[in-house]
Design an enzyme around this catalytic site. Structure first.
Site, PDB file in Angstrom:
ATOM      1  N   LEU A 270       0.825  -1.204   0.000  1.00  0.00           N
ATOM      2  CA  LEU A 270       0.000   0.000   0.000  1.00  0.00           C
ATOM      3  C   LEU A 270       0.860   1.255   0.000  1.00  0.00           C
ATOM      4  O   LEU A 270       0.559   2.235  -0.696  1.00  0.00           O
ATOM      5  CB  LEU A 270      -0.937  -0.008   1.206  1.00  0.00           C
ATOM      6  CG  LEU A 270      -2.118  -0.968   1.077  1.00  0.00           C
ATOM      7  CD1 LEU A 270      -2.761  -1.228   2.433  1.00  0.00           C
ATOM      8  CD2 LEU A 270      -3.155  -0.427   0.098  1.00  0.00           C
TER       9      LEU A 270
ATOM     10  N   ILE B  53       2.155   1.702  -3.619  1.00  0.00           N
ATOM     11  CA  ILE B  53       1.171   2.159  -4.594  1.00  0.00           C
ATOM     12  C   ILE B  53       0.772   3.607  -4.334  1.00  0.00           C
ATOM     13  O   ILE B  53       0.656   4.410  -5.271  1.00  0.00           O
ATOM     14  CB  ILE B  53      -0.073   1.254  -4.577  1.00  0.00           C
ATOM     15  CG1 ILE B  53       0.270  -0.124  -5.165  1.00  0.00           C
ATOM     16  CG2 ILE B  53      -1.229   1.885  -5.367  1.00  0.00           C
ATOM     17  CD1 ILE B  53      -0.881  -1.111  -5.130  1.00  0.00           C
ATOM     18  N   GLU B  54       0.558   3.959  -3.075  1.00  0.00           N
ATOM     19  CA  GLU B  54       0.051   5.287  -2.767  1.00  0.00           C
ATOM     20  C   GLU B  54       1.055   6.399  -3.045  1.00  0.00           C
ATOM     21  O   GLU B  54       0.693   7.449  -3.593  1.00  0.00           O
ATOM     22  CB  GLU B  54      -0.415   5.349  -1.312  1.00  0.00           C
ATOM     23  CG  GLU B  54      -1.669   4.540  -1.029  1.00  0.00           C
ATOM     24  CD  GLU B  54      -2.895   5.067  -1.754  1.00  0.00           C
ATOM     25  OE1 GLU B  54      -2.855   6.178  -2.323  1.00  0.00           O
ATOM     26  OE2 GLU B  54      -3.926   4.373  -1.756  1.00  0.00           O
ATOM     27  N   THR B  55       2.309   6.205  -2.649  1.00  0.00           N
ATOM     28  CA  THR B  55       3.280   7.311  -2.773  1.00  0.00           C
ATOM     29  C   THR B  55       4.646   6.856  -3.270  1.00  0.00           C
ATOM     30  O   THR B  55       5.634   7.550  -3.060  1.00  0.00           O
ATOM     31  CB  THR B  55       3.459   8.036  -1.424  1.00  0.00           C
ATOM     32  OG1 THR B  55       3.919   7.096  -0.431  1.00  0.00           O
ATOM     33  CG2 THR B  55       2.171   8.680  -0.969  1.00  0.00           C
TER      34      THR B  55
ATOM     35  N   TRP C 203     -10.088   0.238   1.472  1.00  0.00           N
ATOM     36  CA  TRP C 203      -9.101   1.300   1.250  1.00  0.00           C
ATOM     37  C   TRP C 203      -9.381   1.986  -0.073  1.00  0.00           C
ATOM     38  O   TRP C 203      -9.383   3.211  -0.163  1.00  0.00           O
ATOM     39  CB  TRP C 203      -7.705   0.683   1.264  1.00  0.00           C
ATOM     40  CG  TRP C 203      -6.562   1.648   1.134  1.00  0.00           C
ATOM     41  CD1 TRP C 203      -6.232   2.385   0.031  1.00  0.00           C
ATOM     42  CD2 TRP C 203      -5.600   1.983   2.144  1.00  0.00           C
ATOM     43  NE1 TRP C 203      -5.118   3.139   0.275  1.00  0.00           N
ATOM     44  CE2 TRP C 203      -4.703   2.910   1.568  1.00  0.00           C
ATOM     45  CE3 TRP C 203      -5.394   1.568   3.447  1.00  0.00           C
ATOM     46  CZ2 TRP C 203      -3.617   3.444   2.274  1.00  0.00           C
ATOM     47  CZ3 TRP C 203      -4.324   2.097   4.160  1.00  0.00           C
ATOM     48  CH2 TRP C 203      -3.452   3.030   3.565  1.00  0.00           C
TER      49      TRP C 203
END
Length: 325
Positions: A119, A122-124, A307
């Site tokens: 996660l 992928i997010e940042t 999420w």
């Protein structure tokens, strides 16, 4: 002709400019009303003075919100972009680099570290791309614009609560143009609900402290119903004549029941036949349609979708997580 050409290029932009670009006084009036609303919800004048000091609408955010790309990626294209081989390799490296901390956090929250890393990646891109927009101004811009005003107005109030209750400097609250903050890209409501200080001291710092970032991601998953070491899912093959009405994220059966219907692992081996795995509830999903790959997904797949409510996203998280081990 050169000047005329420039005018023609600018004309669509001028026509699409939001009203407040020409009438800045409108935003001032809106902000006054926003202050009054915030006061009735327990936000103090001191907090409002601190948070709204110098706040101005950001026209570029409106452009981004109104002109989001409409390109639809296929499942294969999405997986290649979001869970590329490079990102999977980087996830493995990041796990090794932060292994002691991730293992400790995984043990505390009952969430395998590989999902935390996936996660985060992928997010940042592992904390490298948290955004550069001041969250208070971004949310004020979107709440003022009106297209999704109610949602962003609530998130703005939540951001003000963070400033007030956690004493976080508004200048530090940097994130995406839509108001998602820090290395975990939490909206203010998610920050209030799930962000934690791993050390148990002070406000959570999801911008610069990896321990808080990892713990907050793990806390989100744990409190959303994570099932211990149960996997997210796995690639499978399904019989060609399987009833299509059985396929979909809401059509759950036990693993044993799927095995009885002829579903097998993608490598051809049988699904688990013994407890506890045989009794796990699972759904069969085909994100690319009947001509694409099939996945048997377990309860943790649904947790990941809380999420981000996208089967593509949840499978990408699982694919990266599987690369970490």
């Amino acid at each position: 002709m050169h000047r005329l050409g420039r005018l023609l290029l600018l004309l669509p932009f001028l026509l699409l400019r939001p009203a407040y670009a020409a009438e800045p006084g409108d935003f001032t009036s809106w902000l006054h009303g926003m202050r009054q609303d915030a006061l009735t919800q327990g936000i103090t004048n001191a907090t409002l003075d601190r948070a709204f000091a110098g706040v101005q609408p950001i026209p570029h955010i409106i452009e981004l919100d109104r002109n989001q790309p409409e390109t639809t990626l296929t499942f294969a294209e999405y997986l290649e972009r979001v869970a590329s081989p490079e990102r999977r390799a980087a996830a493995h490296e990041q796990y090794l680099a932060n292994k002691a901390l991730l293992d400790a956090i995984g043990k505390r929250y009952g969430v395998p570290p590989r999902y935390i890393v996936a996660l985060w990646g992928i997010e940042t891109n592992f904390g490298q791309r948290i955004g550069s927009y001041p969250v208070i101004s971004a949310l004020a811009t979107l709440a003022y614009d009106g297209r999704r005003a109610a949602f962003f107005r609530r998130e703005l109030i939540n951001a003000l609560r963070i400033v007030q209750d956690d004493n976080i400097d508004p200048a530090k609250m940097i994130g995406s143009w839509a108001g998602a903050m820090g290395q975990s890209q939490f909206m203010p409501s998610s920050f209030l609900a799930f962000a934690v200080s791993y050390r148990g001291q002070g406000a959570p710092d999801i911008w610069s402290r990896k321990d808080d970032v990892f713990a907050s991601i793990a806390n989100y998953l744990a409190r959303s119903g994570w099932h211990g070491d149960q996997p997210w899912g796995e690639p499978v093959t399904a019989p060609a004549k399987l009833d299509s009405s059985l396929i979909g994220p809401g059509k759950k059966k036990s693993v044993a029941a799927w095995a009885a219907l002829g579903v097998r692992r993608a490598n051809g081996s049988a699904l688990p036949g013994a407890a506890p795995a045989a009794s796990w509830q699972a759904a069969l999903v085909e994100p690319a349609g009947s001509d694409g790959p099939s996945f048997l997904v377990y309860d943790n797949f649904g947790v990941i979708m809380r999420w981000n409510n996208s089967s593509f996203f949840a499978i990408a998280v699982g694919a990266i997580a599987d690369s970490v081990d």
